[in-house]
Design a protein around this motif. Structure first.
Motif, mmCIF file in Angstrom:
data_model
loop_
_atom_site.group_PDB
_atom_site.id
_atom_site.type_symbol
_atom_site.label_atom_id
_atom_site.label_comp_id
_atom_site.label_asym_id
_atom_site.label_seq_id
_atom_site.Cartn_x
_atom_site.Cartn_y
_atom_site.Cartn_z
ATOM 1 N N ARG A 101 -3.239 4.552 -12.052
ATOM 2 C CA ARG A 101 -4.100 3.287 -12.284
ATOM 3 C C ARG A 101 -3.561 2.721 -13.876
ATOM 4 N N GLU A 152 -1.537 -2.777 -3.987
ATOM 5 C CA GLU A 152 -3.209 -3.525 -3.097
ATOM 6 C C GLU A 152 -3.825 -1.859 -3.473
ATOM 7 N N GLY A 153 -3.412 -0.515 -3.403
ATOM 8 C CA GLY A 153 -3.736 0.802 -2.999
ATOM 9 C C GLY A 153 -3.514 1.904 -2.613
ATOM 10 N N SER A 154 -3.499 3.184 -2.099
ATOM 11 C CA SER A 154 -2.797 3.655 -1.719
ATOM 12 C C SER A 154 -2.686 4.787 -0.540
ATOM 13 N N SER A 155 -2.888 5.919 0.300
ATOM 14 C CA SER A 155 -2.790 6.952 0.833
ATOM 15 C C SER A 155 -2.252 8.179 0.895
ATOM 16 N N PHE A 189 -7.391 -1.654 -7.049
ATOM 17 C CA PHE A 189 -6.353 -1.130 -6.251
ATOM 18 C C PHE A 189 -7.656 0.434 -6.163
ATOM 19 N N PHE A 190 -7.350 0.607 -4.339
ATOM 20 C CA PHE A 190 -8.173 0.678 -3.646
ATOM 21 C C PHE A 190 -7.126 2.248 -3.196
ATOM 22 N N HIS A 191 -8.297 3.431 -2.962
ATOM 23 C CA HIS A 191 -7.612 4.277 -2.189
ATOM 24 C C HIS A 191 -7.981 5.409 -1.795
ATOM 25 N N PRO A 198 -4.553 9.064 -8.179
ATOM 26 C CA PRO A 198 -4.670 7.580 -7.852
ATOM 27 C C PRO A 198 -5.135 6.804 -9.480
ATOM 28 N N ASN A 241 0.736 -1.603 0.314
ATOM 29 C CA ASN A 241 -0.238 -0.174 0.207
ATOM 30 C C ASN A 241 0.354 1.659 0.180
#
Length: 152
Positions: free
Chosen positions: A141, A123-126, A150-152, A137, A57
């Motif tokens: 992608r 898996e994602g970004s914060s 892919f979550f953010h 984001p 992440n």
């Protein structure tokens, strides 16, 4: 230096190589290079537990000091045998050259590329709302050819 001088005055043969205040600064790049090498190997090696590369992440945030904007990049991942399973790993703090969403996303990708991290690991970004506003984001992608998982 004072402690070294005291030992010499006590009769201990300390020598005079690498005992100055300049030594840590000269030694640090070698330590950093070794850590970077070991982390690159970790991120490019499949986990025994899962058979997959370690999941990541992304954490990113910009900060400006003396008219120079840098972007701190971290990767939150799992380290199976560590005391804490989930660990943040410092990836770098490059200077941001292009402040639009695509430039910021490219800066993140460049930082992750130095460790050999691939899109299959993401898996994602914060990040804060500014990154969402800049569509970072979406650009991530696009750069990594990621899907909606892919979550953010």
């Amino acid at each position: 230096e004072i402690e070294v001088l005291k030992r010499i005055q006590d009769g201990l043969d300390m020598g005079d190589i690498n005992h100055s205040h300049n030594f840590p600064g000269k030694f640090r790049p070698y330590v950093a290079a070794e850590i970077h090498h070991r982390m690159s190997i970790y991120f490019q090696t499949k986990l025994v537990q899962t058979g997959f590369l370690p999941p990541v992440n992304i954490g990113a945030d910009k900060g400006t000091s003396q008219h120079r904007t840098r972007q701190i990049i971290i990767a939150v991942t799992i380290i199976p045998y560590a005391d804490n399973l989930i660990q943040p790993v410092y990836m770098g703090q490059p200077v941001v050259k292009h402040h639009d969403g695509k430039g910021v996303a490219t800066s993140i990708k460049d930082g992750l590329d130095t460790f050999g991290i691939t899109g299959t690991q993401l898996e994602g970004s914060s990040h804060d709302g500014k990154y969402t506003h800049l569509l970072v984001p979406s650009y991530l992608r696009e750069l990594y050819d990621l899907n909606d998982i892919f979550f953010h």
